[in-house]
Design a protein around this motif. Structure first.
Motif, PDB file in Angstrom:
ATOM      1  N   ALA A   1      39.220  46.913  63.489  1.00 58.41           N
ATOM      2  CA  ALA A   1      40.134  46.895  62.510  1.00 58.41           C
ATOM      3  C   ALA A   1      41.694  47.525  62.780  1.00 58.41           C
ATOM      4  O   ALA A   1      41.691  48.569  63.766  1.00 58.41           O
ATOM      5  CB  ALA A   1      39.628  47.285  61.227  1.00 58.41           C
ATOM      6  N   ASP A   2      42.598  47.098  62.283  1.00 57.47           N
ATOM      7  CA  ASP A   2      44.091  47.822  62.655  1.00 57.47           C
ATOM      8  C   ASP A   2      44.360  48.851  61.551  1.00 57.47           C
ATOM      9  O   ASP A   2      45.152  49.320  61.743  1.00 57.47           O
ATOM     10  CB  ASP A   2      45.086  46.687  62.669  1.00 57.47           C
ATOM     11  CG  ASP A   2      45.507  46.090  61.415  1.00 57.47           C
ATOM     12  OD1 ASP A   2      44.638  46.192  60.287  1.00 57.47           O
ATOM     13  OD2 ASP A   2      46.540  45.436  61.155  1.00 57.47           O
ATOM     14  N   ASP A   3      43.472  48.828  60.454  1.00 58.56           N
ATOM     15  CA  ASP A   3      43.700  50.222  59.708  1.00 58.56           C
ATOM     16  C   ASP A   3      42.296  50.353  58.848  1.00 58.56           C
ATOM     17  O   ASP A   3      41.498  49.629  58.900  1.00 58.56           O
ATOM     18  CB  ASP A   3      44.960  49.717  58.642  1.00 58.56           C
ATOM     19  CG  ASP A   3      44.659  48.968  57.363  1.00 58.56           C
ATOM     20  OD1 ASP A   3      43.487  48.295  57.276  1.00 58.56           O
ATOM     21  OD2 ASP A   3      45.280  49.053  56.356  1.00 58.56           O
ATOM     22  N   LEU A   4      42.216  51.347  57.870  1.00 59.49           N
ATOM     23  CA  LEU A   4      41.093  51.966  57.331  1.00 59.49           C
ATOM     24  C   LEU A   4      40.475  50.986  56.371  1.00 59.49           C
ATOM     25  O   LEU A   4      39.544  50.584  56.453  1.00 59.49           O
ATOM     26  CB  LEU A   4      41.361  53.233  56.857  1.00 59.49           C
ATOM     27  CG  LEU A   4      40.190  54.051  56.173  1.00 59.49           C
ATOM     28  CD1 LEU A   4      38.969  53.897  57.392  1.00 59.49           C
ATOM     29  CD2 LEU A   4      40.354  55.271  55.816  1.00 59.49           C
ATOM     30  N   THR A   5      41.517  50.498  55.565  1.00 58.49           N
ATOM     31  CA  THR A   5      40.909  49.413  54.433  1.00 58.49           C
ATOM     32  C   THR A   5      40.413  48.159  55.231  1.00 58.49           C
ATOM     33  O   THR A   5      39.644  47.695  54.510  1.00 58.49           O
ATOM     34  CB  THR A   5      41.949  48.861  53.336  1.00 58.49           C
ATOM     35  OG1 THR A   5      43.247  48.716  54.077  1.00 58.49           O
ATOM     36  CG2 THR A   5      42.521  50.438  52.702  1.00 58.49           C
TER      37      THR A   5
END
Length: 409
Positions: free
Chosen positions: A27-31
């Motif tokens: 994934a490219d961010d935490l969410t």
């Protein structure tokens, strides 16, 4: 089922009842990492989120990696995507998350992930029907409007610049979820799938002989469909027992209108409790910290957001992260709600957290887990554009184990 293909790099054959298969999510961010892991955990498959890269051997169940590249330059995004994919490429099922409004380095990261994955074909299906995000004719829509023409196209940090997936991936071909496309796996590099409903995504995932032959690329809608098929070959893993939280700190870093509306509902409720009598802009940071501590003690919750409009996105995240650290050092909270992927990552980096063990998916696109460090506190992570006006109130009540009377009525 998952038992029809034995890949040379995957010595294990997946059979019904097998609990030994491994699922890698990038994934490219935490969410987005939470979005990828949550649907699997909701169906009883163990799942953990790693901040940076998987530590140690790839484990049974889901290993979701937050590469944290959405706000990086494209070169860094590609190199980090490739590096982290190299660590999980031997998973039996591989999933690359993309934002359902096509923000971030979508093309560069998908190309890099596919090249390093060992898979011959990527299937891109970013639809998330539960949140009004659908794909029609290869165009990504939000409530029927191309995403680049919505408020996501005006995002200050990561705008949605393009809605047409065929323009982003000119060599890709479109597929229909209702028509078998298994014969195209291994012959075409990139396939783009339309989807207007969760049923469409379920049909899409049902076609290939094996989930292992494809790099799956999508948002929570596709993750849920892949999870359903994986769950057929697994037995549910128990969720650890937990005790109710007593002091929930809500941290809102997202500038999305939905997040600001949700924050306004929380602040309005706090105001009705007799607090928040002065505008946040008139107070020093020490005053704000003191007020938050008082609210957490008196009411069991408080909301923290950056009150300084002059801050850039990065400065705001740094300010929020340092303030959360002060509150943690003061033992002010025992649970966190984090809204906005970059804000969430900044906060957890500041606290020294490297892993989240996922407990559940309370709502689509919202993940509940337990931090590994510095204290094993529960954390809810939510993307800025998800939910309705009372989402933060509902999630706060979930952690406090209170009934949301207004929602129930």
């Amino acid at each position: 089922m998952l038992d029809k293909v034995v890949r040379p790099r995957h010595p294990m054959t997946l059979r019904d009842g097998d609990m030994d298969f491994k699922i890698g999510v990038l994934a490219d961010d935490l969410t987005s990492a939470g979005d990828g892991a949550g649907p699997f955990r909701a169906l009883g498959i163990p799942a953990s989120i790693f901040l940076g890269e998987v530590e140690g051997e790839l484990r049974t169940g889901v290993s979701a990696v937050d590469v944290n590249t959405r706000s990086q330059d494209e070169g860094t995004a590609v190199s980090e995507t490739v590096r982290c994919m190299r660590r999980i490429r031997d998973a039996d099922v591989l999933f690359k998350t993309v934002d359902s409004t096509l923000r971030g380095h979508v093309v560069a990261e998908v190309e890099g992930a596919l090249a390093e994955s060992g898979r011959m074909t990527a299937v891109i299906a970013p639809a998330f029907p539960a949140e009004g995000r659908t794909t029609q004719g290869g165009v990504q829509l939000l409530d029927g409007v191309p995403v680049s023409e919505t408020h996501f196209g005006l995002d200050a940090a990561n705008p949605a610049k393009e809605s047409n997936l065929k323009r982003l991936f000119p060599e890709a071909n479109l597929i229909d979820a209702t028509i078998s496309w298994n014969h195209r796996v291994g012959k075409e590099r990139i396939l783009i799938a339309d989807a207007r409903s969760d049923a469409d995504l379920d049909l899409l995932v049902a076609h290939p002989d094996s989930l292992a032959d494809v790099l799956w690329v999508g948002s929570p809608g596709l993750a849920a469909a892949v999870a359903k098929r994986c769950a057929v070959s697994s037995a549910p893993a128990p969720v650890p027992a937990s005790t109710p939280s007593t002091r929930v700190l809500i941290v809102v870093g997202s500038l999305h209108p939905s997040s600001r509306e949700q924050l306004g509902v929380v602040l309005g409720l706090l105001s009705s409790e007799g607090q928040r009598s002065l505008p946040a802009e008139t107070r020093s940071k020490a005053d704000l910290v003191g007020r938050v501590i008082e609210e957490l003690s008196a009411y069991g919750y408080s909301a923290l957001h950056d009150p300084f409009v002059s801050h850039s996105t990065g400065e705001a995240d740094d300010w929020l992260a340092s303030t959360v650290q002060e509150l943690f050092d003061a033992d002010a909270f025992d649970a966190l709600i984090l809204t906005g992927g970059q804000t969430a990552r900044s906060v957890l980096d500041r606290l020294g957290s490297r892993q989240i063990d996922v407990l559940s998916e309370p709502e689509p696109g919202i993940t509940l887990g337990i931090l590994d460090h510095p204290a094993h506190v529960p954390v809810l992570i939510k993307a800025g554009g998800f939910g309705n006006p009372r989402s933060l109130i509902r999630l706060k009540n979930l952690l406090l184990e209170l009934q949301d009377i207004e929602e129930e009525s």
